[in-house]
Scaffold this active site. Structure first.
Site, short mmCIF file in Angstrom:
data_model
loop_
_atom_site.label_atom_id
_atom_site.label_comp_id
_atom_site.label_asym_id
_atom_site.label_seq_id
_atom_site.Cartn_x
_atom_site.Cartn_y
_atom_site.Cartn_z
N ASP A 53 -2.60 30.19 52.82
CA ASP A 53 -2.05 29.11 53.65
C ASP A 53 -1.53 28.00 52.73
O ASP A 53 -2.30 27.41 51.98
CB ASP A 53 -3.13 28.58 54.58
CG ASP A 53 -2.64 27.49 55.51
OD1 ASP A 53 -1.46 27.13 55.46
OD2 ASP A 53 -3.47 26.98 56.31
N ASP A 92 -2.18 25.79 68.38
CA ASP A 92 -3.15 24.72 68.11
C ASP A 92 -3.41 24.00 69.42
O ASP A 92 -2.48 23.52 70.06
CB ASP A 92 -2.60 23.76 67.07
CG ASP A 92 -3.65 22.75 66.61
OD1 ASP A 92 -4.21 22.08 67.49
OD2 ASP A 92 -3.89 22.63 65.41
#
Length: 406
Positions: A212, A290
């Site tokens: 990431d 999210d």
């Protein structure tokens, strides 16, 4: 359902995670996990709780934006809201003056998410939904109750952790049954190579590794950097570049495909419209959502449906205060009511700050276990809110005193 909203309050709650480098990555080197924490009160005493996640400075701006939206909520009955939830969402995002600050992105989007999450929580507490009425739904539901939803961990490899800590955390995670690990990268290539080699050696060749970059690179840099890390067999590179660069993600995806590395993004994508374009451009092999930054549960449900249409697995982001508590509801909805598949699917888990919630997330054998209490699981302990409210909470007063003495 006839109860009427009589007040909406919001508080700035921050935790000093930067002191131990929890959450650190290539772009956010010293995050203090924080939340704009919303409580909705009704005239019958029922409450709804919601939050949106931030990383410290700027939370006060989100709080002010929530205050500005409160007048659109107070005075409405719950029945009035839920009978036309789409219209209520549009009301919050299309205010003639507040819309200028978005629309549907940035601070105003975060504020909207906090409010909508609280409304969803209130609705769930007022009425238990029965969505698993036939055999098709009952089978996935029973599987989740028995086995839970597969998770991966990011807690082992924050960028600011020293090597010895990485090794110990990996050892502990492996002993706890974890098989999927995510590593933060993007600050220094040679250091990334060293850290990825260390993690791969710790977890072995058969466990899953993801990387990431938290939007650190431009497109060409992302392709070059990840190619150098390909020897460690990462399943995906997450957020390789700007979260809104659709064509950039498509180019990265095409370049990395021969290496067997997918592209994942979505946690900071502006809104559902851009998600549609990402999917149409075949820019993603894994969709991330999210529960706080994508305009709350409303837009996330839309993204789940779009991802199913384009046959792209959803692997939600959940790094931050309260995000694991929130996102567990979305992954369960996805499996039980939308995808009915666990192929290439997993949900992020970070082992931070769950002790501050009334109904903290439950992990067993590296799986999310379904919550059993009504609501959206984001009610915080009042004692934690008071202690960590910024800047007047005792935790922050003590920190200020230490800085003054230093």
């Amino acid at each position: 359902m006839l109860q009427r909203v009589i007040s909406l309050t919001v508080r700035d709650v921050r935790f000093q995670t930067s002191l131990e480098q929890h959450g650190s990555d290539a772009m956010h080197t010293d995050p203090d996990y924080s939340a704009a924490y919303v409580v909705i009160d009704t005239d019958c005493g029922l409450k709804g709780f919601g939050l949106t996640f931030t990383v410290g400075k700027g939370t006060e701006i989100v709080v002010r934006a929530v205050d500005a939206l409160a007048g659109l909520v107070v005075g409405k009955s719950l029945q009035e809201i839920v009978s036309d939830f789409r219209g209520f969402y549009r009301l919050l995002t299309s205010d003639g003056q507040m819309r200028w600050l978005g629309p549907e992105k940035g601070v105003i989007h975060l504020a909207t998410a906090a409010v909508l999450n609280a409304v969803w929580d209130l609705w769930a507490r007022a009425e238990v939904f029965i969505t698993c009425a036939d055999c098709f739904f009952r089978l996935p539901e029973d599987q989740m109750l028995k086995e839970g939803y597969p998770a991966y961990t990011t807690s082992c490899a924050w960028l600011g952790y020293p090597d010895q800590q990485l090794k110990q955390l990996c050892t502990d995670a492996l002993e706890g049954g974890w098989t999927k690990f995510k590593v933060k990268v993007g600050a220094d290539l040679e250091d990334d190579i060293r850290r990825c080699r260390l993690i791969r050696q710790m977890i072995g060749p058969n466990n899953t590794l993801m990387i990431d970059a938290n939007q650190r690179w431009d497109v060409d840099e992302a392709i070059s950097w990840v190619s150098r890390l390909s020897e460690f067999k990462p399943l995906w590179i997450e957020e390789p570049t700007s979260p809104d660069d659709i064509l950039g993600h498509a180019a990265i995806s095409k370049a990395l495909a021969p290496l067997g590395i997918g592209v994942a993004t979505g946690e900071q994508c502006a809104n559902r419209v851009m998600f549609k374009q990402f999917l149409q451009a075949s820019a993603l092999q894994f969709v991330q959502i999210d529960s706080c930054r994508l305009g709350s549960v409303n837009e996330n449900l839309a993204v789940l449906l779009m991802a199913h249409k384009f046959k792209v697995p959803v692997c939600p982001h959940a790094g931050g205060v309260g995000l694991c508590e929130l996102v567990q509801h979305l992954i369960l909805f996805d499996y039980i009511c939308v995808s009915a598949s666990l192929s290439d699917r997993m949900c992020e888990y970070v082992d931070h700050l769950h002790e501050h919630f009334v109904n903290p997330v439950v992990i067993q054998d590296a799986h999310y276990m379904p919550p059993k209490d009504p609501g959206y699981s984001c009610e915080m302990l009042e004692s934690s809110v008071q202690r960590h409210q910024y800047p007047e909470g005792e935790a922050w007063k003590a920190a200020h005193e230490q800085m003054t003495k230093a």
